[in-house]
Design a protein around this motif. Sequence first.
Motif, mmCIF file in Angstrom:
data_model
loop_
_atom_site.group_PDB
_atom_site.id
_atom_site.type_symbol
_atom_site.label_atom_id
_atom_site.label_comp_id
_atom_site.label_asym_id
_atom_site.label_seq_id
_atom_site.Cartn_x
_atom_site.Cartn_y
_atom_site.Cartn_z
ATOM 1 N N GLY A 1 0.832 -1.191 0.000
ATOM 2 C CA GLY A 1 0.000 0.000 0.000
ATOM 3 C C GLY A 1 0.868 1.243 0.000
ATOM 4 N N LEU A 2 0.288 2.363 -0.390
ATOM 5 C CA LEU A 2 1.034 3.615 -0.418
ATOM 6 C C LEU A 2 1.050 4.249 0.964
ATOM 7 C CD1 LEU A 2 -0.177 5.187 -3.777
ATOM 8 C CD2 LEU A 2 2.021 4.099 -3.286
ATOM 9 N N GLN A 3 2.246 4.571 1.433
ATOM 10 C CA GLN A 3 2.389 5.295 2.693
ATOM 11 C C GLN A 3 2.253 6.790 2.421
ATOM 12 O OE1 GLN A 3 6.263 5.068 4.484
ATOM 13 N NE2 GLN A 3 5.494 5.640 6.488
ATOM 14 N N SER A 4 2.808 7.220 1.301
ATOM 15 C CA SER A 4 2.716 8.613 0.851
ATOM 16 C C SER A 4 2.879 8.598 -0.661
ATOM 17 C CB SER A 4 3.810 9.458 1.510
ATOM 18 O OG SER A 4 5.090 9.072 1.034
ATOM 19 N N SER A 5 2.962 9.776 -1.262
ATOM 20 C CA SER A 5 3.123 9.820 -2.717
ATOM 21 C C SER A 5 4.511 9.368 -3.150
ATOM 22 C CB SER A 5 2.848 11.239 -3.227
ATOM 23 O OG SER A 5 3.781 12.136 -2.655
ATOM 24 N N THR A 6 5.422 9.203 -2.198
ATOM 25 C CA THR A 6 6.785 8.798 -2.551
ATOM 26 C C THR A 6 7.243 7.524 -1.855
ATOM 27 O OG1 THR A 6 7.720 10.187 -0.816
ATOM 28 C CG2 THR A 6 7.494 11.171 -3.001
ATOM 29 N N ARG A 7 6.354 6.845 -1.151
ATOM 30 C CA ARG A 7 6.762 5.623 -0.443
ATOM 31 C C ARG A 7 5.668 4.571 -0.481
ATOM 32 N NH1 ARG A 7 10.039 7.637 4.872
ATOM 33 N NH2 ARG A 7 11.662 8.683 3.689
ATOM 34 N N MET A 8 6.102 3.347 -0.747
ATOM 35 C CA MET A 8 5.191 2.216 -0.732
ATOM 36 C C MET A 8 5.636 1.253 0.373
ATOM 37 S SD MET A 8 4.273 -0.424 -3.844
ATOM 38 C CE MET A 8 5.990 -0.685 -4.207
ATOM 39 N N VAL A 9 4.675 0.697 1.088
ATOM 40 C CA VAL A 9 4.958 -0.281 2.135
ATOM 41 C C VAL A 9 4.583 -1.659 1.600
ATOM 42 C CG1 VAL A 9 4.339 -1.052 4.462
ATOM 43 C CG2 VAL A 9 4.550 1.381 3.974
ATOM 44 N N GLU A 10 5.478 -2.628 1.805
ATOM 45 C CA GLU A 10 5.209 -3.999 1.392
ATOM 46 C C GLU A 10 5.310 -4.921 2.598
ATOM 47 O OE1 GLU A 10 6.852 -3.971 -3.186
ATOM 48 O OE2 GLU A 10 8.046 -4.991 -1.660
ATOM 49 N N VAL A 11 4.430 -5.915 2.643
ATOM 50 C CA VAL A 11 4.473 -6.929 3.691
ATOM 51 C C VAL A 11 4.806 -8.260 3.024
ATOM 52 C CG1 VAL A 11 3.171 -8.151 5.474
ATOM 53 C CG2 VAL A 11 2.770 -5.711 5.096
ATOM 54 N N TRP A 12 5.864 -8.893 3.508
ATOM 55 C CA TRP A 12 6.317 -10.194 3.026
ATOM 56 C C TRP A 12 6.192 -11.188 4.167
ATOM 57 C CZ3 TRP A 12 9.045 -11.153 -1.750
ATOM 58 C CH2 TRP A 12 9.129 -10.026 -2.574
ATOM 59 N N ARG A 13 5.859 -12.443 3.847
ATOM 60 C CA ARG A 13 5.819 -13.459 4.895
ATOM 61 C C ARG A 13 6.028 -14.838 4.314
ATOM 62 N NH1 ARG A 13 1.117 -16.610 5.761
ATOM 63 N NH2 ARG A 13 -0.587 -15.915 4.462
ATOM 64 N N ALA A 14 6.489 -15.721 5.170
ATOM 65 C CA ALA A 14 6.650 -17.127 4.825
ATOM 66 C C ALA A 14 5.464 -17.871 5.421
ATOM 67 C CB ALA A 14 7.959 -17.674 5.373
ATOM 68 N N SER A 15 4.677 -18.529 4.579
ATOM 69 C CA SER A 15 3.446 -19.148 5.068
ATOM 70 C C SER A 15 3.697 -20.302 6.022
ATOM 71 C CB SER A 15 2.581 -19.615 3.895
ATOM 72 O OG SER A 15 3.317 -20.511 3.095
ATOM 73 N N GLU A 16 4.736 -21.094 5.805
ATOM 74 C CA GLU A 16 4.965 -22.242 6.681
ATOM 75 C C GLU A 16 5.774 -21.892 7.915
ATOM 76 O OE1 GLU A 16 6.194 -25.825 4.801
ATOM 77 O OE2 GLU A 16 4.909 -25.460 3.064
ATOM 78 N N GLN A 17 6.825 -21.094 7.766
ATOM 79 C CA GLN A 17 7.690 -20.775 8.905
ATOM 80 C C GLN A 17 7.099 -19.692 9.803
ATOM 81 O OE1 GLN A 17 8.590 -20.820 5.740
ATOM 82 N NE2 GLN A 17 10.339 -22.160 5.472
ATOM 83 N N GLY A 18 6.277 -18.805 9.255
ATOM 84 C CA GLY A 18 5.669 -17.753 10.057
ATOM 85 C C GLY A 18 6.513 -16.497 10.205
ATOM 86 N N ASN A 19 7.701 -16.443 9.566
ATOM 87 C CA ASN A 19 8.486 -15.215 9.641
ATOM 88 C C ASN A 19 7.911 -14.179 8.679
ATOM 89 O OD1 ASN A 19 9.802 -17.483 8.121
ATOM 90 N ND2 ASN A 19 10.908 -15.791 7.163
ATOM 91 N N TRP A 20 8.149 -12.908 8.963
ATOM 92 C CA TRP A 20 7.590 -11.817 8.177
ATOM 93 C C TRP A 20 8.558 -10.637 8.147
ATOM 94 C CZ3 TRP A 20 7.143 -7.420 11.040
ATOM 95 C CH2 TRP A 20 7.082 -7.572 12.426
ATOM 96 N N THR A 21 8.378 -9.775 7.133
ATOM 97 C CA THR A 21 9.211 -8.590 6.947
ATOM 98 C C THR A 21 8.355 -7.477 6.377
ATOM 99 O OG1 THR A 21 11.095 -10.029 6.433
ATOM 100 C CG2 THR A 21 11.322 -7.700 5.860
ATOM 101 N N ILE A 22 8.573 -6.254 6.863
ATOM 102 C CA ILE A 22 7.897 -5.079 6.326
ATOM 103 C C ILE A 22 8.955 -4.182 5.694
ATOM 104 C CG2 ILE A 22 6.513 -3.032 6.842
ATOM 105 C CD1 ILE A 22 5.214 -4.643 9.093
#
Length: 105
Positions: free
Chosen positions: A49-70
Amino acid sequence: MWKRLISLSLTFGLAALGPPASAQMTCGSRETIRGTLETVYQESLVGRGLQSSTRMVEVWRASEQGNWTILVVTPEGLTCIVASGVAWSDATPKPLGVESQYRPG
């Protein structure tokens, strides 16, 4: 002399209260960070999603291990890891107008 000593003491004392060097964000090219998330951590992109007109936020995750990164991504492709962790749990969104079951207090 005393003013200088007190000023230096306050300056170094406040610097010691700052965040540790390990708390700094890791940044790099989007392709490099994306490749690491996919190959090393088995994460995939699950939302953005867009945080502002110059930044996008992405959410990544591993479905089996449960780790995640923003990530925060700029239009130039500079990508910074702003948060990561383990034990990701999907939440089911409630339709608008439905009250939550949780009531504080």
